[in-house]
Design a protein around this motif. Structure first.
Motif, short mmCIF file in Angstrom:
data_model
loop_
_atom_site.label_atom_id
_atom_site.label_comp_id
_atom_site.label_asym_id
_atom_site.label_seq_id
_atom_site.Cartn_x
_atom_site.Cartn_y
_atom_site.Cartn_z
N LYS A 208 -75.98 -57.37 54.72
CA LYS A 208 -77.19 -56.59 54.51
C LYS A 208 -78.40 -57.41 54.98
N PHE A 209 -79.40 -56.69 55.45
CA PHE A 209 -80.66 -57.33 55.84
C PHE A 209 -81.75 -56.92 54.87
N PRO A 210 -82.72 -57.80 54.62
CA PRO A 210 -83.84 -57.43 53.74
C PRO A 210 -84.58 -56.21 54.28
N ASP A 211 -85.14 -55.45 53.37
CA ASP A 211 -85.91 -54.27 53.77
C ASP A 211 -87.06 -54.68 54.68
N GLY A 212 -87.27 -53.89 55.70
CA GLY A 212 -88.37 -54.16 56.63
C GLY A 212 -88.01 -55.05 57.80
N THR A 213 -86.74 -55.46 57.89
CA THR A 213 -86.32 -56.29 59.03
C THR A 213 -86.28 -55.44 60.29
N GLY A 214 -86.96 -55.87 61.33
CA GLY A 214 -87.01 -55.11 62.58
C GLY A 214 -85.71 -55.18 63.36
N ASN A 215 -85.55 -54.25 64.30
CA ASN A 215 -84.33 -54.20 65.10
C ASN A 215 -84.13 -55.45 65.94
N LEU A 216 -85.22 -55.97 66.52
CA LEU A 216 -85.11 -57.17 67.35
C LEU A 216 -84.69 -58.38 66.52
N LYS A 217 -85.29 -58.52 65.34
CA LYS A 217 -84.93 -59.64 64.46
C LYS A 217 -83.49 -59.53 64.01
N GLU A 218 -83.04 -58.30 63.71
CA GLU A 218 -81.64 -58.09 63.34
C GLU A 218 -80.71 -58.49 64.47
N ALA A 219 -81.07 -58.09 65.71
CA ALA A 219 -80.24 -58.41 66.86
C ALA A 219 -80.15 -59.93 67.07
N ILE A 220 -81.26 -60.64 66.87
CA ILE A 220 -81.25 -62.10 67.02
C ILE A 220 -80.38 -62.75 65.96
N TRP A 221 -80.53 -62.30 64.71
CA TRP A 221 -79.71 -62.82 63.61
C TRP A 221 -78.23 -62.56 63.87
N LEU A 222 -77.91 -61.34 64.32
CA LEU A 222 -76.52 -60.98 64.54
C LEU A 222 -75.93 -61.75 65.71
N PHE A 223 -76.72 -61.99 66.76
CA PHE A 223 -76.22 -62.80 67.87
C PHE A 223 -75.97 -64.24 67.40
N SER A 224 -76.85 -64.77 66.56
CA SER A 224 -76.66 -66.13 66.03
C SER A 224 -75.40 -66.21 65.17
N LEU A 225 -75.20 -65.19 64.32
CA LEU A 225 -74.00 -65.15 63.48
C LEU A 225 -72.75 -65.03 64.35
N THR A 226 -72.81 -64.18 65.38
CA THR A 226 -71.68 -64.01 66.27
C THR A 226 -71.36 -65.30 67.01
N SER A 227 -72.39 -66.03 67.44
CA SER A 227 -72.17 -67.31 68.12
C SER A 227 -71.47 -68.30 67.21
N LEU A 228 -71.88 -68.33 65.94
CA LEU A 228 -71.22 -69.21 64.98
C LEU A 228 -69.76 -68.83 64.80
N ILE A 229 -69.50 -67.52 64.71
CA ILE A 229 -68.13 -67.04 64.52
C ILE A 229 -67.29 -67.38 65.75
N ILE A 230 -67.86 -67.23 66.94
CA ILE A 230 -67.13 -67.56 68.17
C ILE A 230 -66.73 -69.03 68.17
N ILE A 231 -67.66 -69.90 67.82
CA ILE A 231 -67.36 -71.34 67.81
C ILE A 231 -66.26 -71.66 66.81
N LEU A 232 -66.39 -71.15 65.58
CA LEU A 232 -65.44 -71.46 64.52
C LEU A 232 -64.05 -70.89 64.81
N THR A 233 -64.00 -69.69 65.37
CA THR A 233 -62.70 -69.07 65.62
C THR A 233 -62.00 -69.62 66.86
N LEU A 234 -62.75 -70.32 67.72
CA LEU A 234 -62.14 -70.90 68.93
C LEU A 234 -61.82 -72.39 68.78
N ILE A 235 -62.22 -72.99 67.66
CA ILE A 235 -61.90 -74.41 67.45
C ILE A 235 -60.39 -74.66 67.47
#
Length: 388
Positions: A208-235
């Motif tokens: 969940k994202f806090p109320d009022g989070t913009g679409n661009l900020k959500e996309a940046i957060w989600l890309f950062s989370l995805t990058s972390l998941i990619i690194i951890l799952t490929l170790i």
């Protein structure tokens, strides 16, 4: 002479550990840990000692604990599990294949980041222009771009090695070699680079994202989370492909690196152990969130225990049974924890989380624990149930 006692002391410690760490001890420890964490999370540690007194049932819980971890790891580590199946066949009389394999791994990592950037960039764009993603050939184009990117990266990494090898081949052997090394295997890896959606899907459904989070900020957060998941799952894949050893040692290293990265990911995202434990409780039948009608003897339980609209309370025609509605949040041995019918909704809500916001997690967990205080501990042997 001074070293002899030290050797005997170390051997005595090893023998003591072997005598303690028996299979039965490990099974009981796993099941006890899972049960305690689950009861702690729902705020009902008061029934812990009653629950762990049934050793034969603890074996059952431990079995499903291992199965749950295995199922979760298979889904979560798909990006590391599939590539070895594609790359495992080594070319005969070709010692440089190991270098090509490392080039494949690096290309897969980079193409996974490219796929993540395309995925969330595309999601942000289509959400901004209010266009459904299903319209047009968006998904096929996404896969084609990833395949092309992986083929291009692989070619750049392995160009010198492949050129040298293909230079000493001729005819069909040369064509087959270039096709497999430069196109076929990279194309399959390009498809695998999109497999981050499997582990991401596990943790995205409760994010969940806090109320009022913009679409661009959500996309940046989600890309950062995805990058972390990619690194951890490929170790585990990086460990497997980078280790110069036999297949058995590489598989062992792959297994332990999987467990280590799973523990690390769980520390960063506490929703993961909660998901595994909930899966264990559901598979083993300890938790059943299906709503039932229950009946208990009126002579053993006072009617005041079922007061309030949340139970849908009524009496049997002969006045011998209290009848009420609820769900089974925990059953082990003859101990049953029956909760009001709105508990599953609160339990599912407690699985939600916000990135880096522990206060949000604590608030939802306290809400769950407040809800489970209304649950009733009943003797399973006196409990009747049916579905309407």
């Amino acid at each position: 002479m001074a070293e002899i006692p030290q050797i005997s002391r170390s051997s005595a410690i090893k023998k003591a550990l072997i005598s303690i760490l028996t299979p039965s001890f490990i099974i009981i420890a796993i099941s006890t840990l899972f049960i305690w964490i689950y009861l702690y999370r729902i705020g009902r540690q008061d029934i812990f000692l009653q629950a762990i007194s049934f050793n034969e049932i603890l074996n059952f819980v431990a079995f499903y604990s291992i199965i749950s971890i295995l199922i979760f790891c298979i889904v979560f580590y798909i990006p590391s599990i599939i590539p070895p199946l594609i790359l495992h066949t080594e070319l005969k009389n070709y010692s440089d294949y190991k270098k090509i394999e490392r080039g494949y791994t690096l290309a897969l990592i980079l193409s996974s980041f490219i796929a993540a950037a395309l995925f969330w960039g595309g999601m942000y764009y289509f959400k901004k222009v209010e266009m459904p993603v299903e319209n047009g050939p968006v998904v096929p184009i996404f896969f084609i771009i990833n395949i092309i990117a992986c083929v291009a990266l692989t070619y750049s990494f392995n160009k010198k090695i492949v050129s040298y090898r293909s230079g000493i081949l001729s005819g069909r052997d040369k064509i087959a070699f270039i096709t497999i090394i430069n196109f076929f295997k990279p194309a399959l890896l390009g498809l695998v680079s999109c497999s981050f959606v499997f582990p991401l899907g596990l943790i995205m459904k409760t994010l969940k994202f806090p109320d009022g989070t913009g679409n661009l900020k959500e996309a940046i957060w989600l890309f950062s989370l995805t990058s972390l998941i990619i690194i951890l799952t490929l170790i585990p894949l990086m460990v497997f492909s980078g280790l110069r050893a036999g297949l058995l040692k590489r598989l062992t290293a792959f297994f332990f690196s999987t467990l280590i990265t799973l523990a690390l990911t769980s520390s960063l995202l506490p929703v993961i152990p909660a998901m595994i434990i909930n899966m264990t409780m559901k598979l083993s039948g300890v938790m059943d969130l299906t709503m039932y009608c229950y009946a208990v003897p009126a002579e053993k339980y006072p009617a005041e225990m079922f007061a309030g609209k949340r139970w849908g309370y009524s009496e049997s025609k002969d006045k011998k049974f209290h009848i009420f509605e609820g769900v089974n949040l925990f059953t082990l041995g003859n101990v049953s924890l029956i909760c009001p019918k709105n508990t599953p909704e609160i339990l599912n809500e407690s699985m939600h989380y916000q990135l880096g916001d522990k206060e949000f997690d604590n608030r939802l967990r306290k809400k769950l624990q407040q809800s489970t205080k209304k649950c009733i501990i009943l003797n399973k042997d006196t409990l009747l149930k049916w579905q309407q």
